[in-house]
Design a protein around this motif. Structure first.
Motif, PDB file in Angstrom:
ATOM      1  N   ARG A  27       0.834  -1.209   0.000  1.00 13.58           N
ATOM      2  CA  ARG A  27       0.000   0.000   0.000  1.00 13.58           C
ATOM      3  C   ARG A  27       0.867   1.257   0.000  1.00 13.58           C
ATOM      4  N   SER A  28       1.954   1.220   0.741  1.00 17.32           N
ATOM      5  CA  SER A  28       2.847   2.386   0.818  1.00 17.32           C
ATOM      6  C   SER A  28       3.516   2.661  -0.522  1.00 17.32           C
ATOM      7  N   LEU A  29       3.875   1.599  -1.219  1.00 18.45           N
ATOM      8  CA  LEU A  29       4.511   1.757  -2.525  1.00 18.45           C
ATOM      9  C   LEU A  29       3.529   2.261  -3.566  1.00 18.45           C
ATOM     10  N   GLY A  30       2.307   1.724  -3.546  1.00 20.91           N
ATOM     11  CA  GLY A  30       1.307   2.100  -4.534  1.00 20.91           C
ATOM     12  C   GLY A  30       1.534   1.406  -5.862  1.00 20.91           C
ATOM     13  N   GLN A  31       0.543   1.506  -6.734  1.00 19.30           N
ATOM     14  CA  GLN A  31       0.561   0.793  -8.014  1.00 19.30           C
ATOM     15  C   GLN A  31       1.806   1.089  -8.841  1.00 19.30           C
ATOM     16  N   HIS A  32       2.175   2.350  -8.949  1.00 18.77           N
ATOM     17  CA  HIS A  32       3.212   2.736  -9.903  1.00 18.77           C
ATOM     18  C   HIS A  32       4.634   2.545  -9.389  1.00 18.77           C
ATOM     19  N   ARG A  33       4.780   2.112  -8.130  1.00 21.39           N
ATOM     20  CA  ARG A  33       6.135   1.869  -7.620  1.00 21.39           C
ATOM     21  C   ARG A  33       6.388   0.409  -7.272  1.00 21.39           C
ATOM     22  N   LEU A  34       5.402  -0.461  -7.501  1.00 17.82           N
ATOM     23  CA  LEU A  34       5.605  -1.873  -7.205  1.00 17.82           C
ATOM     24  C   LEU A  34       6.715  -2.483  -8.056  1.00 17.82           C
ATOM     25  N   SER A  35       6.896  -1.947  -9.253  1.00 14.10           N
ATOM     26  CA  SER A  35       7.945  -2.473 -10.136  1.00 14.10           C
ATOM     27  C   SER A  35       9.342  -2.068  -9.678  1.00 14.10           C
ATOM     28  N   LYS A  36       9.435  -1.189  -8.682  1.00 17.14           N
ATOM     29  CA  LYS A  36      10.733  -0.723  -8.197  1.00 17.14           C
ATOM     30  C   LYS A  36      11.082  -1.292  -6.821  1.00 17.14           C
ATOM     31  N   THR A  37      10.470  -2.417  -6.482  1.00 22.51           N
ATOM     32  CA  THR A  37      10.717  -3.002  -5.155  1.00 22.51           C
ATOM     33  C   THR A  37      12.160  -3.465  -4.985  1.00 22.51           C
ATOM     34  N   HIS A  38      12.878  -3.654  -6.078  1.00 19.70           N
ATOM     35  CA  HIS A  38      14.277  -4.077  -5.963  1.00 19.70           C
ATOM     36  C   HIS A  38      15.134  -3.008  -5.278  1.00 19.70           C
ATOM     37  N   THR A  39      14.652  -1.749  -5.294  1.00 16.32           N
ATOM     38  CA  THR A  39      15.408  -0.676  -4.651  1.00 16.32           C
ATOM     39  C   THR A  39      15.340  -0.752  -3.128  1.00 16.32           C
ATOM     40  N   LEU A  40      14.498  -1.635  -2.621  1.00 14.63           N
ATOM     41  CA  LEU A  40      14.406  -1.806  -1.165  1.00 14.63           C
ATOM     42  C   LEU A  40      15.535  -2.671  -0.627  1.00 14.63           C
ATOM     43  N   TYR A  41      16.272  -3.329  -1.527  1.00 19.19           N
ATOM     44  CA  TYR A  41      17.393  -4.191  -1.149  1.00 19.19           C
ATOM     45  C   TYR A  41      16.991  -5.250  -0.136  1.00 19.19           C
ATOM     46  N   LEU A  42      15.870  -5.884  -0.404  1.00 20.55           N
ATOM     47  CA  LEU A  42      15.396  -6.962   0.450  1.00 20.55           C
ATOM     48  C   LEU A  42      16.042  -8.277   0.039  1.00 20.55           C
ATOM     49  N   PRO A  43      16.149  -9.229   0.962  1.00 19.63           N
ATOM     50  CA  PRO A  43      16.598 -10.572   0.579  1.00 19.63           C
ATOM     51  C   PRO A  43      15.672 -11.130  -0.499  1.00 19.63           C
ATOM     52  N   HIS A  44      16.202 -11.986  -1.363  1.00 19.86           N
ATOM     53  CA  HIS A  44      15.448 -12.502  -2.499  1.00 19.86           C
ATOM     54  C   HIS A  44      14.122 -13.127  -2.061  1.00 19.86           C
ATOM     55  N   THR A  45      14.144 -13.878  -0.989  1.00 19.47           N
ATOM     56  CA  THR A  45      12.939 -14.556  -0.501  1.00 19.47           C
ATOM     57  C   THR A  45      11.864 -13.549  -0.099  1.00 19.47           C
ATOM     58  N   LEU A  46      12.280 -12.502   0.615  1.00 15.85           N
ATOM     59  CA  LEU A  46      11.320 -11.488   1.049  1.00 15.85           C
ATOM     60  C   LEU A  46      10.789 -10.674  -0.140  1.00 15.85           C
ATOM     61  N   HIS A  47      11.662 -10.437  -1.109  1.00 13.26           N
ATOM     62  CA  HIS A  47      11.245  -9.708  -2.292  1.00 13.26           C
ATOM     63  C   HIS A  47      10.161 -10.481  -3.039  1.00 13.26           C
ATOM     64  N   ASN A  48      10.364 -11.768  -3.190  1.00 14.86           N
ATOM     65  CA  ASN A  48       9.348 -12.609  -3.848  1.00 14.86           C
ATOM     66  C   ASN A  48       8.040 -12.670  -3.043  1.00 14.86           C
ATOM     67  N   TYR A  49       8.187 -12.706  -1.716  1.00 12.08           N
ATOM     68  CA  TYR A  49       6.990 -12.739  -0.864  1.00 12.08           C
ATOM     69  C   TYR A  49       6.188 -11.452  -1.030  1.00 12.08           C
ATOM     70  N   LEU A  50       6.888 -10.345  -1.097  1.00 11.24           N
ATOM     71  CA  LEU A  50       6.228  -9.053  -1.248  1.00 11.24           C
ATOM     72  C   LEU A  50       5.430  -8.984  -2.555  1.00 11.24           C
ATOM     73  N   LEU A  51       5.944  -9.628  -3.602  1.00  2.14           N
ATOM     74  CA  LEU A  51       5.306  -9.587  -4.905  1.00  2.14           C
ATOM     75  C   LEU A  51       4.415 -10.807  -5.179  1.00  2.14           C
ATOM     76  N   TYR A  52       4.131 -11.590  -4.147  1.00  2.00           N
ATOM     77  CA  TYR A  52       3.284 -12.784  -4.279  1.00  2.00           C
ATOM     78  C   TYR A  52       3.846 -13.784  -5.291  1.00  2.00           C
ATOM     79  N   ARG A  53       5.150 -13.961  -5.281  1.00  2.00           N
ATOM     80  CA  ARG A  53       5.767 -14.926  -6.201  1.00  2.00           C
ATOM     81  C   ARG A  53       6.062 -16.233  -5.473  1.00  2.00           C
TER      82      ARG A  53
END
Length: 293
Positions: free
Chosen positions: A267-293
């Motif tokens: 919700r904080s990122l919003g629709q137009h920033r979801l594609s930039k989640t890699h800039t959060l420098y999250l571990p790969h597992t958490l990054h995938n969890y955030l994007l429902y992968r």
């Protein structure tokens, strides 16, 4: 000249039939009134007759000709899903942003036909994304018809996933039509899970039509089952007794802490920033969890 007359002569039989179907409406192009100015160029575009279309244009038919209610040949090429005809019309100077009195644009018609290539072609012409009418928009038409690729293209070009018309948001429309893939795509790409039609949420819509798969997806993405619509009813109250969606809604408990965190970040990122989640420098597992992968 004889060749042109021979080619155009085929229209005497076609026009003689009188009755045609346009956007699920029956009309007679020879009648006085709205369709009295229907042209061979319109018909060629609608039928996907590329060679005849090119010949008519070369013989001086205006690419911008329109009926009194604003329907252009490009509208018809898009409605028929005819990429080559639409491309040719655009090359001759057709207006990609032309709007009918009903608010239909070539982009809207392309979304109705479900052709990603055609939608992409129109979008490249700087076509207007937003509707000129409160009852229809390109993304709503694509969502309720299950055209996932068209939905993805529109969102990639900056169309608002939460655009709310009189008929609700694209997510609400997809839930009403039980278009599971479109519901999933909209949610993954940042649509607001609780925004529907006024107080009626997408969960209300899915529960009302018996869409158990849609209900499941909405709950996974944080839909609030306690929201009440304008009639004061929760989604569970709109389901049939002993139906799978009712059992699912009744069995759903509070979100886990990890799910709440994921929803909060999205919700904080919003629709137009979801594609930039890699800039959060999250571990790969958490990054995938955030994007429902």
């Amino acid at each position: 000249m004889a060749a042109v007359l021979t080619e155009l002569g085929c229209w005497s039989h076609s026009w003689g039939r009188g009755i045609h179907v346009h956007q699920q409406r029956i009309y007679n192009p020879l009648m006085d009134g709205l369709w009295s100015d229907w042209t061979p160029l319109h018909e060629a575009a609608l039928q996907g007759r590329l060679l005849l279309l090119r010949r008519l244009l070369s013989q001086g038919f205006s690419v911008c000709v329109s009926t009194v209610n604003g329907v252009t040949p490009l509208h018809e090429a898009c409605a028929g899903g005819h990429f080559s005809c639409a491309k040719t019309l655009l090359e001759y100077g057709a207006d990609a942003n032309a709007v009918t009195i009903d608010g239909a644009t070539p982009l809207l018609n392309a979304c109705c036909s479900g052709s990603p290539a055609l939608v992409n072609l129109i979008l490249k012409q700087n076509s207007a994304h937003h509707p000129a009418h409160s009852l229809a928009s390109p993304i709503h038409e694509a969502a309720k018809r299950g055209h996932v690729a068209c939905v993805e293209l529109l969102l990639a070009h900056g169309v608002d996933a939460d655009l709310e018309l009189d008929t609700g948001t694209p997510l609400y429309s997809a839930c009403e039509a039980q278009r599971t893939d479109c519901v999933h795509t909209l949610l993954l790409l940042g649509a607001d899970v609780n925004r529907g039609r006024g107080l009626d949420t997408p969960l209300h819509a899915a529960a009302r039509v018996g869409g158990v798969r849609e209900v499941s997806l909405l709950l996974q993405h944080g839909a609030d089952g306690n929201c009440r619509n304008s009639e004061g009813k929760r989604a569970v109250e709109l389901t049939q007794q002993h139906s799978p969606e009712r059992l699912l809604l009744q069995a759903t408990g509070p979100c886990s802490l990890s799910q709440l965190s994921r929803l909060c970040i999205r919700r904080s990122l919003g629709q137009h920033r979801l594609s930039k989640t890699h800039t959060l420098y999250l571990p790969h597992t958490l990054h995938n969890y955030l994007l429902y992968r």
